[in-house]
Design an enzyme around this catalytic site. Structure first.
Site, mmCIF file in Angstrom:
data_model
loop_
_atom_site.group_PDB
_atom_site.id
_atom_site.type_symbol
_atom_site.label_atom_id
_atom_site.label_comp_id
_atom_site.label_asym_id
_atom_site.label_seq_id
_atom_site.Cartn_x
_atom_site.Cartn_y
_atom_site.Cartn_z
ATOM 1 N N HIS A 1 -1.710 -0.881 -7.751
ATOM 2 C CA HIS A 1 -1.260 0.516 -7.722
ATOM 3 C C HIS A 1 -0.556 0.906 -9.023
ATOM 4 C CE1 HIS A 1 -0.918 4.148 -5.392
ATOM 5 N NE2 HIS A 1 0.366 4.252 -5.629
ATOM 6 N N GLU B 1 1.317 -8.039 4.285
ATOM 7 C CA GLU B 1 0.384 -8.395 5.349
ATOM 8 C C GLU B 1 -1.038 -8.476 4.837
ATOM 9 O OE1 GLU B 1 -0.728 -6.926 9.891
ATOM 10 O OE2 GLU B 1 0.136 -5.492 8.463
ATOM 11 N N ARG C 1 -5.080 6.257 0.580
ATOM 12 C CA ARG C 1 -3.754 5.965 1.122
ATOM 13 C C ARG C 1 -3.852 4.722 2.011
ATOM 14 N NH1 ARG C 1 -2.381 8.793 -2.297
ATOM 15 N NH2 ARG C 1 -0.963 10.584 -2.292
#
Length: 236
Positions: free
Chosen positions: A121, A109, A80
């Site tokens: 992902h 970021e 995560r």
């Protein structure tokens, strides 16, 4: 992951405060299980994360944790994004303390930082996984149509039973007392023998599969459908 690391020729260290006996038995005997995470940090050239994200694990990898790691450590995060503090990771990459950060959770970021290997992902959206999902869905729908078995439904429980007997009755009903008893009573009154039966519920509804020893006629089906709580019945 630990066993895969061994197959790659690595010396593998692992830390898990909740390691179960079953999980421990699946580990290769050459894996070194340490008793605290600081020992893991001190020994790891490659650090992989395998833990859930919650208040207690937020920013697990932060400046304090990174300071305990080897210089030029590689960190792999497929768990995560919130487990790693982005600002602290970027600072560690800039100083060289962390050589590479591989993450499956890129954001604006972290993606632009030098030393980050950002994975988009999309592991569940590869051509292979899409093909496998389509085949799985077709097979599960076929199993429901041909055998009445339910698997991975949103609204109903998983109910799977091997076929036996001459005919199968699949009953959707409310999750209330006495429905199962009334179904078996009706079958018994009509002289029908139950070969096998299974039942599961989910919330307000339940699903029952009954395999009977001989084909049932319409009068038996009618009697079962009149049982209070029955929503729908299918005969296969």
């Amino acid at each position: 992951m630990a066993n895969i690391g061994l197959s790659l020729g690595m010396d593998v260290y692992g830390y898990d405060p909740y390691l179960s006996v079953d999980a421990a038995l699946r580990l290769d005997r050459h894996i070194k299980v340490v008793k605290d995470v600081d020992t893991l940090y001190a020994n790891a050239d490659y650090l992989t994360l395998h833990l859930p994200y919650m208040d207690a694990t937020k920013d697990t990898v932060n400046a304090a944790a990174i300071s305990k790691m080897k210089d030029a450590v590689r960190i792999v995060n497929m768990a995560r994004g919130g487990l790693v503090n982005n600002a602290d990771m970027i600072a560690a990459l800039q100083s060289g303390k962390v050589a590479r950060y591989v993450t499956d959770f890129p954001d604006n970021e972290i993606t632009l930082a030098d030393g980050v290997v950002a994975i988009p992902h999309l592991g569940a959206s590869t051509p292979e996984s899409e093909d496998n999902c389509a085949v799985m869905a077709a097979n599960q729908l076929k199993d429901f149509l041909e055998n009445g078995n339910i698997k991975n439904s949103v609204n109903f429980p998983n109910v799977i039973m091997e076929r036996s007997g001459a005919q199968r009755l699949c009953v959707i009903h409310r999750n209330i007392p006495a429905v199962l008893a009334n179904i078996t009573i009706q079958l018994s009154n009509d002289g029908v023998n139950v070969e096998n039966m299974t039942n599961k519920s989910k919330g307000d509804y339940a699903y029952t599969i009954v395999d009977v020893g001989s084909p049932v006629d319409e009068s038996v089906i009618h009697d079962i459908r009149t049982v209070p709580g029955i929503i729908r019945m299918r005969v296969i």
